[in-house]
Design a protein around this motif. Structure first.
Motif, mmCIF file in Angstrom:
data_model
loop_
_atom_site.group_PDB
_atom_site.id
_atom_site.type_symbol
_atom_site.label_atom_id
_atom_site.label_comp_id
_atom_site.label_asym_id
_atom_site.label_seq_id
_atom_site.Cartn_x
_atom_site.Cartn_y
_atom_site.Cartn_z
ATOM 1 N N GLY A 107 0.823 -1.202 0.000
ATOM 2 C CA GLY A 107 0.000 0.000 0.000
ATOM 3 C C GLY A 107 0.860 1.256 0.000
ATOM 4 O O GLY A 107 0.551 2.232 -0.693
ATOM 5 N N CYS A 108 1.949 1.225 0.752
ATOM 6 C CA CYS A 108 2.886 2.360 0.780
ATOM 7 C C CYS A 108 3.518 2.563 -0.598
ATOM 8 O O CYS A 108 3.702 3.701 -1.054
ATOM 9 C CB CYS A 108 3.964 2.125 1.829
ATOM 10 S SG CYS A 108 3.390 2.239 3.545
ATOM 11 N N ALA A 109 3.845 1.466 -1.269
ATOM 12 C CA ALA A 109 4.449 1.556 -2.604
ATOM 13 C C ALA A 109 3.482 2.201 -3.586
ATOM 14 O O ALA A 109 3.865 3.078 -4.374
ATOM 15 C CB ALA A 109 4.860 0.167 -3.087
ATOM 16 N N VAL A 110 2.222 1.765 -3.541
ATOM 17 C CA VAL A 110 1.214 2.323 -4.447
ATOM 18 C C VAL A 110 0.994 3.801 -4.144
ATOM 19 O O VAL A 110 0.881 4.629 -5.062
ATOM 20 C CB VAL A 110 -0.109 1.541 -4.311
ATOM 21 C CG1 VAL A 110 -1.221 2.234 -5.095
ATOM 22 C CG2 VAL A 110 0.076 0.105 -4.814
ATOM 23 N N LEU A 111 0.959 4.155 -2.868
ATOM 24 C CA LEU A 111 0.751 5.550 -2.481
ATOM 25 C C LEU A 111 1.913 6.415 -2.955
ATOM 26 O O LEU A 111 1.698 7.524 -3.489
ATOM 27 C CB LEU A 111 0.583 5.655 -0.963
ATOM 28 C CG LEU A 111 0.362 7.067 -0.409
ATOM 29 C CD1 LEU A 111 -0.871 7.705 -1.040
ATOM 30 C CD2 LEU A 111 0.229 7.021 1.115
ATOM 31 N N PHE A 112 3.146 5.933 -2.769
ATOM 32 C CA PHE A 112 4.319 6.696 -3.214
ATOM 33 C C PHE A 112 4.253 6.940 -4.717
ATOM 34 O O PHE A 112 4.445 8.075 -5.181
ATOM 35 C CB PHE A 112 5.605 5.945 -2.869
ATOM 36 C CG PHE A 112 6.858 6.673 -3.284
ATOM 37 C CD1 PHE A 112 7.551 7.466 -2.375
ATOM 38 C CD2 PHE A 112 7.356 6.575 -4.582
ATOM 39 C CE1 PHE A 112 8.702 8.156 -2.753
ATOM 40 C CE2 PHE A 112 8.500 7.251 -4.971
ATOM 41 C CZ PHE A 112 9.179 8.044 -4.057
ATOM 42 N N ALA A 113 3.994 5.883 -5.481
ATOM 43 C CA ALA A 113 3.942 6.018 -6.942
ATOM 44 C C ALA A 113 2.826 6.967 -7.368
ATOM 45 O O ALA A 113 3.006 7.777 -8.284
ATOM 46 C CB ALA A 113 3.746 4.643 -7.580
ATOM 47 N N SER A 114 1.684 6.901 -6.701
ATOM 48 C CA SER A 114 0.556 7.765 -7.053
ATOM 49 C C SER A 114 0.896 9.231 -6.803
ATOM 50 O O SER A 114 0.601 10.105 -7.635
ATOM 51 C CB SER A 114 -0.682 7.374 -6.236
ATOM 52 O OG SER A 114 -1.066 6.039 -6.506
ATOM 53 N N ILE A 115 1.532 9.505 -5.668
ATOM 54 C CA ILE A 115 1.914 10.878 -5.351
ATOM 55 C C ILE A 115 2.953 11.386 -6.343
ATOM 56 O O ILE A 115 2.896 12.534 -6.799
ATOM 57 C CB ILE A 115 2.450 10.968 -3.906
ATOM 58 C CG1 ILE A 115 1.319 10.715 -2.912
ATOM 59 C CG2 ILE A 115 3.094 12.327 -3.642
ATOM 60 C CD1 ILE A 115 1.772 10.658 -1.460
ATOM 61 N N LYS A 116 3.900 10.529 -6.694
ATOM 62 C CA LYS A 116 4.949 10.938 -7.631
ATOM 63 C C LYS A 116 4.365 11.227 -9.015
ATOM 64 O O LYS A 116 4.737 12.221 -9.665
ATOM 65 C CB LYS A 116 6.029 9.854 -7.716
ATOM 66 C CG LYS A 116 7.188 10.165 -8.660
ATOM 67 C CD LYS A 116 7.805 11.522 -8.383
ATOM 68 C CE LYS A 116 8.414 11.606 -7.002
ATOM 69 N NZ LYS A 116 8.997 12.966 -6.759
ATOM 70 N N VAL A 117 3.455 10.394 -9.493
ATOM 71 C CA VAL A 117 2.819 10.635 -10.787
ATOM 72 C C VAL A 117 2.017 11.933 -10.748
ATOM 73 O O VAL A 117 2.052 12.726 -11.705
ATOM 74 C CB VAL A 117 1.908 9.449 -11.180
ATOM 75 C CG1 VAL A 117 1.064 9.806 -12.397
ATOM 76 C CG2 VAL A 117 2.761 8.216 -11.483
ATOM 77 N N PHE A 118 1.304 12.170 -9.652
ATOM 78 C CA PHE A 118 0.559 13.428 -9.499
ATOM 79 C C PHE A 118 1.513 14.620 -9.574
ATOM 80 O O PHE A 118 1.215 15.633 -10.221
ATOM 81 C CB PHE A 118 -0.181 13.441 -8.167
ATOM 82 C CG PHE A 118 -0.855 14.748 -7.856
ATOM 83 C CD1 PHE A 118 -2.077 15.067 -8.431
ATOM 84 C CD2 PHE A 118 -0.255 15.660 -6.994
ATOM 85 C CE1 PHE A 118 -2.694 16.287 -8.156
ATOM 86 C CE2 PHE A 118 -0.860 16.880 -6.720
ATOM 87 C CZ PHE A 118 -2.083 17.197 -7.294
ATOM 88 N N GLU A 119 2.659 14.495 -8.929
ATOM 89 C CA GLU A 119 3.649 15.575 -8.946
ATOM 90 C C GLU A 119 4.174 15.805 -10.361
ATOM 91 O O GLU A 119 4.332 16.962 -10.801
ATOM 92 C CB GLU A 119 4.803 15.224 -7.999
ATOM 93 C CG GLU A 119 5.780 16.370 -7.778
ATOM 94 C CD GLU A 119 6.835 16.038 -6.759
ATOM 95 O OE1 GLU A 119 7.678 16.907 -6.474
ATOM 96 O OE2 GLU A 119 6.828 14.891 -6.241
ATOM 97 N N TYR A 120 4.441 14.718 -11.095
ATOM 98 C CA TYR A 120 4.886 14.851 -12.489
ATOM 99 C C TYR A 120 3.847 15.622 -13.317
ATOM 100 O O TYR A 120 4.185 16.527 -14.076
ATOM 101 C CB TYR A 120 5.094 13.475 -13.116
ATOM 102 C CG TYR A 120 6.338 12.735 -12.665
ATOM 103 C CD1 TYR A 120 7.431 13.396 -12.124
ATOM 104 C CD2 TYR A 120 6.418 11.342 -12.810
ATOM 105 C CE1 TYR A 120 8.562 12.707 -11.726
ATOM 106 C CE2 TYR A 120 7.539 10.649 -12.420
ATOM 107 C CZ TYR A 120 8.611 11.327 -11.872
ATOM 108 O OH TYR A 120 9.737 10.629 -11.492
ATOM 109 N N VAL A 121 2.592 15.215 -13.169
ATOM 110 C CA VAL A 121 1.526 15.842 -13.949
ATOM 111 C C VAL A 121 1.422 17.333 -13.634
ATOM 112 O O VAL A 121 1.292 18.177 -14.537
ATOM 113 C CB VAL A 121 0.174 15.141 -13.678
ATOM 114 C CG1 VAL A 121 -0.975 15.919 -14.318
ATOM 115 C CG2 VAL A 121 0.207 13.709 -14.206
ATOM 116 N N GLU A 122 1.504 17.687 -12.353
ATOM 117 C CA GLU A 122 1.422 19.084 -11.950
ATOM 118 C C GLU A 122 2.589 19.891 -12.520
ATOM 119 O O GLU A 122 2.403 21.026 -12.976
ATOM 120 C CB GLU A 122 1.415 19.181 -10.422
ATOM 121 C CG GLU A 122 0.125 18.715 -9.780
ATOM 122 C CD GLU A 122 -1.041 19.633 -10.119
ATOM 123 O OE1 GLU A 122 -0.974 20.823 -9.788
ATOM 124 O OE2 GLU A 122 -2.005 19.141 -10.741
#
Length: 205
Positions: A107-122
């Motif tokens: 779950g931590c891995a998925v959360l990290f990746a999701s936050i990082k992708v969101f940051e890339y998009v922003e």
């Protein structure tokens, strides 16, 4: 390099000896980890040198990063490392809830990746790409490589989860324990690499 005790206490049905000190995981994995960290050390040095040469540009670009999200992601990775360490201990001792802990690490891995992708998009929406300047080139390339490592680690954790479920119904074997150690060691490497990338890209001015 220090050794780790394979089993602190062997539960009924365990096939491995009660006391067996060894290097966690496989020697080949440690060769890969040390080599990989050596390459990253070169990357880190490149960032430091370029930072020194283009200090004003680096500082201006860092102001456009989402430092708060990076702090959250750092805490997420550290939490995942805590969970996987506890899961490994539980599988060694036959205690606790290792399956639940491995799932929490995933779950931590998925959360990290999701936050990082969101940051890339922003950042892309704000007009920042690898072609913007040297800072964002390093940022996207090196955090992207780190994210790839995290995805590999996630795949290993999924396999570790399968093992942790299996040992609930059958006696665990030394090979299974060694595989779990490999997965945990790789995850800790992913964590360590981020702990260096984070201050270099977000904090050091």
């Amino acid at each position: 390099m220090t050794t780790t005790r394979a089993l602190r206490a062997s539960p009924p049905g365990a096939t491995e000896p009660a006391s067996d000190e060894h290097l966690p995981g496989e020697v080949g994995l440690w060769v890969f980890i040390l080599g990989d960290m050596g390459f990253f050390a070169l990357f880190f040095g490149l960032i430091v040198v370029t930072h020194g040469q283009q200090t004003d540009m680096f500082r201006a670009a860092q102001g456009d990063l989402h430092t708060g999200l990076a702090v959250v992601n750092t805490l997420v990775l550290l939490t995942g490392s805590f969970f996987v360490a506890r899961a490994l201990r539980g599988l060694r001792d036959g205690t606790g809830r290792p399956t639940l802990l491995v799932a929490a690490t995933l779950g931590c891995a998925v959360l990290f990746a999701s936050i990082k992708v969101f940051e890339y998009v922003e950042l892309v929406h704000a007009g920042h790409t690898p072609a913007t300047n040297d800072f964002f080139m390093y940022y996207f390339v090196f955090t992207g490589i780190h994210l790839l490592h995290l995805l590999v680690g996630t795949s290993m954790l999924i396999a570790v989860l399968v093992v942790s479920i299996k040992v609930k119904t059958t006696p665990r074997t030394p090979g299974q324990l060694k595989f779990v150690e490999c997965g945990a060691s790789f995850w800790h490497m992913v964590d360590l690499l981020w702990l260096v990338l984070f201050p270099l890209l977000y904090v050091v001015r």
